[in-house]
Structure formats: C-alpha cells, structure tokens
Design a protein around this motif. Structure first.
Motif, PDB file in Angstrom:
ATOM      1  N   ARG A   1      -6.699  -6.174  -9.646  1.00 14.22           N
ATOM      2  CA  ARG A   1      -5.802  -5.538  -8.685  1.00 14.22           C
ATOM      3  C   ARG A   1      -4.429  -5.316  -9.297  1.00 14.22           C
ATOM      4  O   ARG A   1      -3.755  -6.279  -9.687  1.00 14.22           O
ATOM      5  CB  ARG A   1      -5.684  -6.402  -7.430  1.00 14.22           C
ATOM      6  N   TYR A   2      -4.019  -4.044  -9.360  1.00 17.42           N
ATOM      7  CA  TYR A   2      -2.755  -3.683  -9.991  1.00 17.42           C
ATOM      8  C   TYR A   2      -2.132  -2.508  -9.260  1.00 17.42           C
ATOM      9  O   TYR A   2      -2.822  -1.787  -8.527  1.00 17.42           O
ATOM     10  CB  TYR A   2      -2.982  -3.264 -11.450  1.00 17.42           C
ATOM     11  N   VAL A   3      -0.851  -2.302  -9.479  1.00 17.47           N
ATOM     12  CA  VAL A   3      -0.249  -1.008  -9.168  1.00 17.47           C
ATOM     13  C   VAL A   3      -0.951  -0.002 -10.080  1.00 17.47           C
ATOM     14  O   VAL A   3      -1.173  -0.272 -11.262  1.00 17.47           O
ATOM     15  CB  VAL A   3       1.260  -1.017  -9.454  1.00 17.47           C
ATOM     16  N   MET A   4      -1.307   1.145  -9.528  1.00 18.93           N
ATOM     17  CA  MET A   4      -2.041   2.110 -10.334  1.00 18.93           C
ATOM     18  C   MET A   4      -1.392   3.480 -10.256  1.00 18.93           C
ATOM     19  O   MET A   4      -0.772   3.831  -9.249  1.00 18.93           O
ATOM     20  CB  MET A   4      -3.500   2.156  -9.897  1.00 18.93           C
ATOM     21  N   ALA A   5      -1.557   4.222 -11.321  1.00 17.09           N
ATOM     22  CA  ALA A   5      -0.898   5.523 -11.410  1.00 17.09           C
ATOM     23  C   ALA A   5      -1.736   6.471 -12.257  1.00 17.09           C
ATOM     24  O   ALA A   5      -2.666   6.064 -12.951  1.00 17.09           O
ATOM     25  CB  ALA A   5       0.489   5.356 -12.033  1.00 17.09           C
ATOM     26  N   TRP A   6      -1.372   7.732 -12.171  1.00 16.44           N
ATOM     27  CA  TRP A   6      -1.935   8.764 -13.027  1.00 16.44           C
ATOM     28  C   TRP A   6      -0.808   9.392 -13.841  1.00 16.44           C
ATOM     29  O   TRP A   6       0.269   9.696 -13.302  1.00 16.44           O
ATOM     30  CB  TRP A   6      -2.625   9.837 -12.208  1.00 16.44           C
ATOM     31  N   PHE A   7      -1.085   9.608 -15.100  1.00 19.65           N
ATOM     32  CA  PHE A   7      -0.221  10.359 -15.995  1.00 19.65           C
ATOM     33  C   PHE A   7      -1.060  11.483 -16.586  1.00 19.65           C
ATOM     34  O   PHE A   7      -2.292  11.480 -16.484  1.00 19.65           O
ATOM     35  CB  PHE A   7       0.297   9.460 -17.126  1.00 19.65           C
ATOM     36  N   ARG A   8      -0.386  12.427 -17.221  1.00 19.12           N
ATOM     37  CA  ARG A   8      -1.122  13.492 -17.900  1.00 19.12           C
ATOM     38  C   ARG A   8      -0.381  13.914 -19.159  1.00 19.12           C
ATOM     39  O   ARG A   8       0.833  13.744 -19.262  1.00 19.12           O
ATOM     40  CB  ARG A   8      -1.328  14.695 -16.985  1.00 19.12           C
TER      41      ARG A   8
ATOM     42  N   ALA B   1       1.701   7.641  -8.317  1.00 18.81           N
ATOM     43  CA  ALA B   1       1.497   6.192  -8.333  1.00 18.81           C
ATOM     44  C   ALA B   1       1.235   5.694  -6.925  1.00 18.81           C
ATOM     45  O   ALA B   1       1.681   6.297  -5.949  1.00 18.81           O
ATOM     46  CB  ALA B   1       2.712   5.472  -8.925  1.00 18.81           C
ATOM     47  N   ALA B   2       0.521   4.581  -6.826  1.00 18.38           N
ATOM     48  CA  ALA B   2       0.225   3.965  -5.535  1.00 18.38           C
ATOM     49  C   ALA B   2       0.378   2.455  -5.652  1.00 18.38           C
ATOM     50  O   ALA B   2      -0.087   1.844  -6.606  1.00 18.38           O
ATOM     51  CB  ALA B   2      -1.196   4.308  -5.096  1.00 18.38           C
ATOM     52  N   ARG B   3       1.032   1.878  -4.658  1.00 20.69           N
ATOM     53  CA  ARG B   3       1.176   0.421  -4.629  1.00 20.69           C
ATOM     54  C   ARG B   3      -0.172  -0.243  -4.369  1.00 20.69           C
ATOM     55  O   ARG B   3      -1.146   0.410  -4.041  1.00 20.69           O
ATOM     56  CB  ARG B   3       2.164   0.011  -3.540  1.00 20.69           C
ATOM     57  N   LEU B   4      -0.216  -1.546  -4.473  1.00 18.36           N
ATOM     58  CA  LEU B   4      -1.445  -2.300  -4.275  1.00 18.36           C
ATOM     59  C   LEU B   4      -2.104  -1.988  -2.940  1.00 18.36           C
ATOM     60  O   LEU B   4      -3.309  -1.829  -2.854  1.00 18.36           O
ATOM     61  CB  LEU B   4      -1.165  -3.801  -4.377  1.00 18.36           C
ATOM     62  N   SER B   5      -1.277  -1.895  -1.899  1.00 15.17           N
ATOM     63  CA  SER B   5      -1.822  -1.643  -0.567  1.00 15.17           C
ATOM     64  C   SER B   5      -2.253  -0.201  -0.388  1.00 15.17           C
ATOM     65  O   SER B   5      -3.009   0.118   0.517  1.00 15.17           O
ATOM     66  CB  SER B   5      -0.774  -1.980   0.494  1.00 15.17           C
ATOM     67  N   GLY B   6      -1.738   0.677  -1.268  1.00 17.27           N
ATOM     68  CA  GLY B   6      -2.022   2.097  -1.123  1.00 17.27           C
ATOM     69  C   GLY B   6      -1.177   2.773  -0.073  1.00 17.27           C
ATOM     70  O   GLY B   6      -1.217   3.991   0.069  1.00 17.27           O
ATOM     71  N   GLY B   7      -0.390   1.984   0.659  1.00 15.14           N
ATOM     72  CA  GLY B   7       0.411   2.558   1.723  1.00 15.14           C
ATOM     73  C   GLY B   7       1.641   3.287   1.230  1.00 15.14           C
ATOM     74  O   GLY B   7       2.219   4.103   1.952  1.00 15.14           O
ATOM     75  N   SER B   8       2.088   2.991   0.029  1.00 15.63           N
ATOM     76  CA  SER B   8       3.254   3.658  -0.537  1.00 15.63           C
ATOM     77  C   SER B   8       2.829   4.406  -1.782  1.00 15.63           C
ATOM     78  O   SER B   8       2.205   3.845  -2.686  1.00 15.63           O
ATOM     79  CB  SER B   8       4.326   2.618  -0.889  1.00 15.63           C
TER      80      SER B   8
ATOM     81  N   GLY C   1      -0.697  -1.666 -13.803  1.00 14.51           N
ATOM     82  CA  GLY C   1       0.295  -2.657 -14.202  1.00 14.51           C
ATOM     83  C   GLY C   1       0.832  -3.392 -13.006  1.00 14.51           C
ATOM     84  O   GLY C   1       0.312  -3.270 -11.889  1.00 14.51           O
ATOM     85  N   ALA C   2       1.888  -4.155 -13.257  1.00 13.84           N
ATOM     86  CA  ALA C   2       2.481  -4.966 -12.198  1.00 13.84           C
ATOM     87  C   ALA C   2       3.668  -4.287 -11.539  1.00 13.84           C
ATOM     88  O   ALA C   2       4.072  -4.673 -10.451  1.00 13.84           O
ATOM     89  CB  ALA C   2       2.898  -6.319 -12.756  1.00 13.84           C
ATOM     90  N   ARG C   3       4.242  -3.290 -12.205  1.00 12.97           N
ATOM     91  CA  ARG C   3       5.449  -2.647 -11.679  1.00 12.97           C
ATOM     92  C   ARG C   3       5.129  -1.260 -11.142  1.00 12.97           C
ATOM     93  O   ARG C   3       4.343  -0.519 -11.733  1.00 12.97           O
ATOM     94  CB  ARG C   3       6.508  -2.544 -12.773  1.00 12.97           C
ATOM     95  N   TYR C   4       5.785  -0.892 -10.071  1.00 11.79           N
ATOM     96  CA  TYR C   4       5.615   0.413  -9.430  1.00 11.79           C
ATOM     97  C   TYR C   4       6.701   1.313  -9.997  1.00 11.79           C
ATOM     98  O   TYR C   4       7.853   1.240  -9.609  1.00 11.79           O
ATOM     99  CB  TYR C   4       5.772   0.228  -7.917  1.00 11.79           C
TER     100      TYR C   4
END
Length: 118
Positions: free
Chosen positions: A27-34, A46-53, A95-98
């Motif tokens: 479980r991590y903060v997740m994002a997409w780059f290109r 990017a999306a926080r762990l909860s996906g709400g932000s 990662g751990a940071r948003y």
C-alpha cells in the motif's frame, strides 16, 4: 522488493480512450508519469492511499481520471479524449509521499507504451 505490474497500453486513435492498470505489492501513494521520445519524464496524476484525494497535471485535467482499488493495491488511469501529444511511455510509481516530482516516488513500473494516432 516492491513490484509494480502495469498493463493496458497500446495504440489508439485521437479522441478515443484507453485504461491503464498498475498492481502494487503493497500500500503506497501511487501516481502515473509519462515520458515522450526526447523529453523528460513528467508527472501525470497521483492518488492518495484512500483514493479520495487526487491531483492532475494541467495537460490531462478533465480527460484523465486516476482511481484505485485499495483492497487490490491497484491503481487505474482512465484516459479519454486522447490526443497525439499523449503518446509516451507511461510509468506507474509508488511511494510514501504525495507529490508531483520523480523524487517523491521510490518504486517504478517497467512502463507501458501508449501511442495515439491522428
């Protein structure tokens, strides 16, 4: 070792849609780059762990949607109204940071090619 497994890239026509998926082994903060040919890797969403932000680059705001299934540690990116300038290799990051920089993320997927034809 954290593993990120991406899927869903391919060839699309301008104006159409594609969906990318990325499964993480935790479980991590997740994002997409290109990264487009000859250009630096850039932040997409990017999306926080909860996906709400969530947070988006201006270039994709209103067209791309990042979401996550926390129970499956999976993040998705729905890409609508695709443009030729969206052509790039898309990378999932965790990662751990948003954040919006490469340094904010510790783990990277292998990348999946998205090609949009006009």
């Amino acid at each position: 070792q954290v593993q990120l497994v991406e899927s869903g890239g391919g060839l699309a026509q301008a104006g159409s849609s594609l969906r990318l998926s990325c499964a993480a082994s935790g479980r991590y903060v997740m994002a997409w780059f290109r990264q487009a040919p000859g250009k630096e890797r850039e932040f997409v969403a990017a999306a926080r762990l909860s996906g709400g932000s969530t947070y988006y680059a201006d270039s994709v705001k209103g067209r791309f949607t990042i979401s996550r299934n926390s129970s499956k540690n999976t993040v998705y990116q729905q890409m609508n109204s695709l443009k030729p300038e969206d052509t790039a290799v898309y990378y999932c990051a965790a990662g751990a940071r948003y954040g919006v920089t490469l340094a904010d993320y510790d783990y990277w997927g292998q990348g999946t090619q998205v090609t949009v034809s006009s």
